[in-house]
Design a protein around this motif. Sequence first.
Motif: not given
Lengths: 94, 289
Positions: B53-59, B136-137, B267-272, B114-121
Amino acid sequence: MSHDWPLYEVFVRGKRGLNHVHVGSLHAADDQMALHHARDLYTRRNEGVSIWVVKATDITASSPDEKDPFFAPSGDKVYRHPTFYDIPDDVPHM
Amino acid sequence: MSTENAYEALAEAHDDARWAFGTSFDDPLAGVDTTVPSGVDGDDLHAYCLMLGDDALIASHRLQEWCTNAPELEDEVALANIALDLLGQARLLLARAGERGEDYHAFFRDEQEFRNVRLVEPAGGDFGYLIAWLLVFTSWRLALLQRLESSRDPVLAAVAAKGVKEMTYHRDYAARWAVRLGDGTEYSHDRMRAGFEAVWPLVDELFTPHPIERRMAEHGVGVDPATVRAEFDDVLARVLDAATLELPEIPALAGVSGKTGRHGVHTEAMGYLLAELQSIARAHPEAIW
């Protein structure tokens, strides 16, 4: 970029076996992209089951200047309409 | 029957006045039994649903940022459609991730939960990066969902069945653009290559299973992502070949002590990203639409 992409006209057929009906236009680089753009732009709300796209320049249209010679002659020919029949109440879509 | 306007004609003959145009929407979970399959740990299942779910939400959030920023209006709508499809997948999966509900999971968890892969961040990037990222995603997620269709969990199987149709289109969209740009002009080729090079360090992580993913796979509920690597490589090789590009050879971005997105290390981007995603809901916790 848009000015480089030709204009396409989009026709969509609904789920209930209607004819393809003109729904709008879009810009695309080629036919395949036009078809995909049409899917994205004009079937977002479950409208259609079939899409046609055609380059706007490929459409030959009647001219507004010729409106009278083209269409006025049929304006007074009431006998061309099947209005002299009684339609049974249980016949739908008439 | 009216033929003045296509939408009038399409809207005729059904009773539901709320919808102006198409109706007869499908409920992907209609008739699905929501009990947890026997022998499956409920906490594991919840955590697994959070991952997907987190993969999809953040992407989806990153794709939404292209609204008003895409190079063409038509592509802007296409990207928004993809974002909405992913948001729909996220809602079903986050709702499956425990009693607290989808809104709690989206808006009131902190970054390390959050449990998403970092690719989506990662944020931003040009259209070439976006297309490489999306290819890729979607290639990875489509391969996962195709296997998840036979999950023992009926909810996951239903979500996957819905998602496979969506992701197939998403991947097609990305692949078409990758070929168009890669096999386009010298300039577009270089931009497309730069896009794949920018994405590549986060690819290996997609296929590194977390212990929960392994356990769910053993129970026939989840998919071990390592098992979809071959299919992913095959898809990417074919698209890149058609796009006259080569697979990048760039080392993977290491985790922190071996921990990556699936462990809550981002990654750093996730917080923003989360600050933007969550600030309204946190400032007005009682607010409704």
